[in-house]
Design a protein around this motif. Structure first.
Motif, short mmCIF file in Angstrom:
data_model
loop_
_atom_site.label_atom_id
_atom_site.label_comp_id
_atom_site.label_asym_id
_atom_site.label_seq_id
_atom_site.Cartn_x
_atom_site.Cartn_y
_atom_site.Cartn_z
N ILE A 106 0.87 -1.19 0.00
CA ILE A 106 0.00 0.00 0.00
C ILE A 106 0.91 1.23 0.00
CG2 ILE A 106 -1.67 1.32 1.42
CD1 ILE A 106 -2.65 -1.31 2.57
N PHE B 188 0.65 5.72 0.27
CA PHE B 188 -0.15 6.94 0.39
C PHE B 188 0.64 8.10 -0.19
CE2 PHE B 188 -1.96 4.97 4.53
CZ PHE B 188 -2.99 4.36 3.83
N GLU C 299 -7.16 9.57 3.54
CA GLU C 299 -6.72 8.51 2.61
C GLU C 299 -6.65 7.16 3.35
OE1 GLU C 299 -3.13 9.70 0.58
OE2 GLU C 299 -3.20 7.98 -0.77
N ALA C 300 -6.14 7.21 4.56
CA ALA C 300 -6.05 5.98 5.36
C ALA C 300 -7.45 5.47 5.70
CB ALA C 300 -5.25 6.23 6.63
N ARG D 166 -10.25 5.88 3.99
CA ARG D 166 -10.85 5.27 2.79
C ARG D 166 -10.31 3.86 2.57
NH1 ARG D 166 -9.64 9.72 -0.51
NH2 ARG D 166 -11.17 11.33 -0.09
N CYS D 167 -9.01 3.73 2.78
CA CYS D 167 -8.34 2.45 2.57
C CYS D 167 -8.86 1.40 3.59
CB CYS D 167 -6.84 2.72 2.74
SG CYS D 167 -5.80 1.32 2.58
N LYS E 289 -12.47 0.33 2.71
CA LYS E 289 -12.51 -0.55 1.54
C LYS E 289 -12.12 -1.98 1.93
CE LYS E 289 -10.27 -0.20 -2.69
NZ LYS E 289 -9.21 0.57 -3.30
N GLU E 290 -11.15 -2.08 2.81
CA GLU E 290 -10.62 -3.39 3.18
C GLU E 290 -11.58 -4.16 4.12
OE1 GLU E 290 -7.89 -4.58 1.92
OE2 GLU E 290 -7.47 -6.34 3.20
N VAL F 81 -0.67 -0.62 6.20
CA VAL F 81 -1.13 0.78 6.35
C VAL F 81 -0.13 1.55 7.23
CG1 VAL F 81 -2.96 2.27 7.28
CG2 VAL F 81 -3.57 0.22 5.99
#
Ligand code: KG4
Ligand code: ZN
Length: 355
Positions: free
Chosen positions: A217, A219, A239-240, A242-243, A246-247, A258
């Motif tokens: 990953i 960023f 951003e973190a 959202r990630c 999603k996961e 992350v």
């Protein structure tokens, strides 16, 4: 000159006695003790200011007593009472007056004012942020202190602040830039919470990132290419977030990935802008300070960045235990800025920045 220093800006209650010999380049710590309410805040996942202030009240006198007792024992003093030790051995009292949490700050400021008033000692109010940089002037095992030269660039990276400064003397400095929103430490702590890691997030994220050998990953490092000395870390948190959404599932491998990506994005921009500032201002020294300075990847990346830039600069970090909040750094800056003030005019100021 021997200074009794007090730090209570947040969740650490710290007292130290430091000494600066006539025109020495550094201070020596003669006695010190720090109590912390961090375990309590770990349970609530962050600091509740009123809880922190109550703990400051609980810890301040026992911590003061311990430091003075240790000092009396080490020096085999015949007098053991607090007021006698301070009266006979200490030249001035230093205290953090801000920035910080008002309830916490008031505990240290009122204790220091009382000592100054009752024992007739000069009082030295200290800006906590600048003191983080002056942790580099503590000569415990840190021989590097002898390499510090003006002008120096100071990078403050703490839980609440990210700032770059240019110092031309101990008392004259200018602010080059800083964060527009969240601080670097805050980004570590907020993403740590997203990843369900214990508070504070910084040390945990560093630990988890060590498990990654191959980054899966990445960023965006915020403002990496902007031509100023501004920072911004709140977008990184988004951003973190959202990630993570999603996961859906926080597996160990995902949390590690992350953590690695976050640490890299933060470190890259800190290193790049600090080295640019050293280059632009011809600074032979860079001093790093604040809790995030304890991050070993930050140290490695500064060293790597330095070798590839070919700049002739010394980059110094405080000894690890002096990266996070401590009273020795407050005594260190007090010993150099020497702004003795009458106790009447010293006030806790949670918002003080750079003046
Ligand atoms: O300077 P400090 O003790 O308190 C303030 O004045 O804010 O800094 C605390 C911050 C926290 O955000 C914590 O997560 C961060 O320093 N921190 C770290 C590390 N150790 C502490 N961040 C990254 N890596 C670390 N090893
Ligand atoms: Zn701090």
């Amino acid at each position: 000159m021997k200074i009794l220093a007090i730090e209570t800006s947040c969740d650490e209650t710290s007292v130290a006695i430091v000494e600066r010999q006539e025109s020495a380049h550094f201070v020596t710590v003669l006695a010190e003790a720090t109590a912390t309410s961090l375990p309590e805040h770990a349970q609530t996942g962050g600091i509740i200011p009123e809880n922190a202030a109550r703990k400051q009240l609980e810890f301040i006198l026992p911590t003061l007593q311990k430091v003075l007792d240790d000092y009396a024992n080490q020096n085999s003093l015949s007098y053991k009472h607090v007021h006698e030790i301070v009266k006979r051995e200490i030249d001035a009292i230093a205290v953090t007056y801000g920035p910080g949490l008002i309830g916490s700050l008031l505990v240290g400021v009122e204790t220091a004012k009382t000592l100054s008033f009752v024992l007739n000692k000069p009082l030295l109010p200290v800006n906590h942020l600048i003191a983080h940089l002056y942790a580099n002037f503590i000569n415990s095992e840190n021989e590097n202190v002898k390499k510090i030269q003006f002008p120096f660039i100071g990078l403050i990276v703490s839980g609440g602040h990210t700032d770059l400064l240019l110092f031309t003397s101990h008392t004259s400095y200018s602010w080059l830039g800083g964060t527009r929103d969240d601080a670097a430490g805050e980004a570590f702590d907020k993403v740590g919470r997203l990843l369900e890691l214990p508070y504070p997030g910084g040390p945990e994220i560093e630990r988890r990132a060590r498990n990654v050998s191959d980054a899966s990953i990445s960023f965006t490092s915020p403002l990496l290419h902007s031509k100023d000395y501004d920072f911004s870390f709140s977008g990184l948190k988004t951003e973190a977030l959202r990630c993570v959404r999603k996961e859906k599932k926080l597996t160990d491998g995902f949390v590690d990935a992350v953590s690695y990506a976050l640490q890299k994005a933060i470190v890259d921009v800190l290193v790049k802008k600090t080295l640019c500032a050293a280059h632009e201002h011809n600074a032979p020294t860079v001093l790093i300070g604040g809790g995030v300075a304890a991050n070993s990847v930050l140290t490695h990346c500064f060293n790597d960045g330095l070798s590839s830039s070919k700049l002739d600069v010394e980059i110094l970090f405080p000894e690890r235990k002096y990266c996070t909040d401590n009273a020795a750094m407050i005594g260190a800056y007090a010993a150099f800025c020497n702004t003795a003030t009458d106790w009447h005019s010293v006030k806790a100021d949670p918002e003080v920045y750079f003046s």
